[in-house]
Write an enzyme that holds these catalytic residues in place. Structure first.
Site, PDB file in Angstrom:
ATOM      1  N   LYS A 122       0.829  -1.205   0.000  1.00 22.64           N
ATOM      2  CA  LYS A 122       0.000   0.000   0.000  1.00 22.64           C
ATOM      3  C   LYS A 122       0.863   1.255   0.000  1.00 22.64           C
ATOM      4  O   LYS A 122       0.647   2.176  -0.800  1.00 22.64           O
ATOM      5  CB  LYS A 122      -0.913   0.020   1.225  1.00 22.64           C
ATOM      6  CG  LYS A 122      -1.913   1.165   1.217  1.00 22.64           C
ATOM      7  CD  LYS A 122      -2.393   1.530   2.604  1.00 22.64           C
ATOM      8  CE  LYS A 122      -1.406   2.433   3.299  1.00 22.64           C
ATOM      9  NZ  LYS A 122      -1.913   2.998   4.570  1.00 22.64           N
ATOM     10  N   ASP A 140      -6.255   0.740   1.049  1.00 25.43           N
ATOM     11  CA  ASP A 140      -6.276   0.925   2.497  1.00 25.43           C
ATOM     12  C   ASP A 140      -7.604   0.421   3.042  1.00 25.43           C
ATOM     13  O   ASP A 140      -8.374  -0.231   2.325  1.00 25.43           O
ATOM     14  CB  ASP A 140      -6.028   2.392   2.852  1.00 25.43           C
ATOM     15  CG  ASP A 140      -7.180   3.305   2.431  1.00 25.43           C
ATOM     16  OD1 ASP A 140      -8.125   2.835   1.748  1.00 25.43           O
ATOM     17  OD2 ASP A 140      -7.153   4.493   2.797  1.00 25.43           O
TER      18      ASP A 140
END
Length: 215
Positions: A122, A140
């Site tokens: 991420k 996320d």
């Protein structure tokens, strides 16, 4: 059956109209500052990170300064955010690694970025998209929640599968902006608790809404 490309485009167009100005909300001026800010944002809000980074950069303005920083001093700078002890250790080690292994430059690939302490997929995706304009979708908690509620991904899909699902259904040129819009939609409308379902223009597309309505 998961939502198809055509139907998803309609959904994303609606979200785009809801949040036309969606963008990253972390404050940064250099690629290294963004990298550190994203590491610090794990399980912490962007607002909380933005409150501490001015002090952090005032104390450690250059990568070299953070690389030789005292651990307890850095911990004190980060004390108001979650997991601050681990994060302090990681950002010092990351500064050292960038100097030692990458000639002081934030890497431009997933493979290299993910060798840095505290950097997962991420974080790498955020840096690649924001700093280098490399098409990427960072999954996320907001993106994951919205993707499942809108039937883009299966209820039990992990972050890698969600990223794969999104990339398969969204044109590559739109990956970065879609990532921001999905975050805004999840952060300000489709909340984890008490989502704004009653006023949501996506009711007819939303598995979560239909299930909660029939519960």
């Amino acid at each position: 059956m998961r939502i198809g490309k055509a139907r998803l485009k309609v959904v994303l167009d609606i979200i785009a109209k809801m949040f036309p100005e969606a963008k990253g909300e972390l404050d940064w001026e250099t690629p290294f500052q963004l990298l550190i800010a994203v590491i610090l944002s794990a399980q912490t809000t962007d607002k909380a990170v933005n409150k501490i980074t001015p002090m952090l950069w005032a104390k450690y303005p250059e990568i070299e300064d953070l690389a030789v920083a005292n651990l307890s001093d850095v911990e004190n700078c980060l004390r108001t955010i979650g997991l601050y002890k681990n994060k302090a250790r990681n950002i010092i080690k990351t500064a050292q690694a960038i100097l030692d292994q990458f000639e002081g430059q934030v890497p431009k690939s997933h493979l290299e970025l993910e060798t840095l302490p505290g950097v997962g997929r991420k974080t790498a995706n955020v840096v690649l998209g924001e700093v280098y304009g490399i098409p990427s979708i960072a999954v996320d908690t907001h993106v994951a929640r919205v993707s499942k509620r809108l039937n883009i991904s299966a209820p039990d899909a992990d972050v890698k599968q969600i990223e794969k699902d999104l990339m398969a259904k969204i044109p590559k040129k739109n990956w970065v902006v879609t990532h921001h819009r999905l975050i805004f939609f999840g952060r300000y409308h489709c909340l984890a608790k008490n989502p704004k379902c009653a006023t949501c223009p996506l009711q007819s597309y939303c598995v979560y809404y239909k299930e909660s309505k029939n519960a």
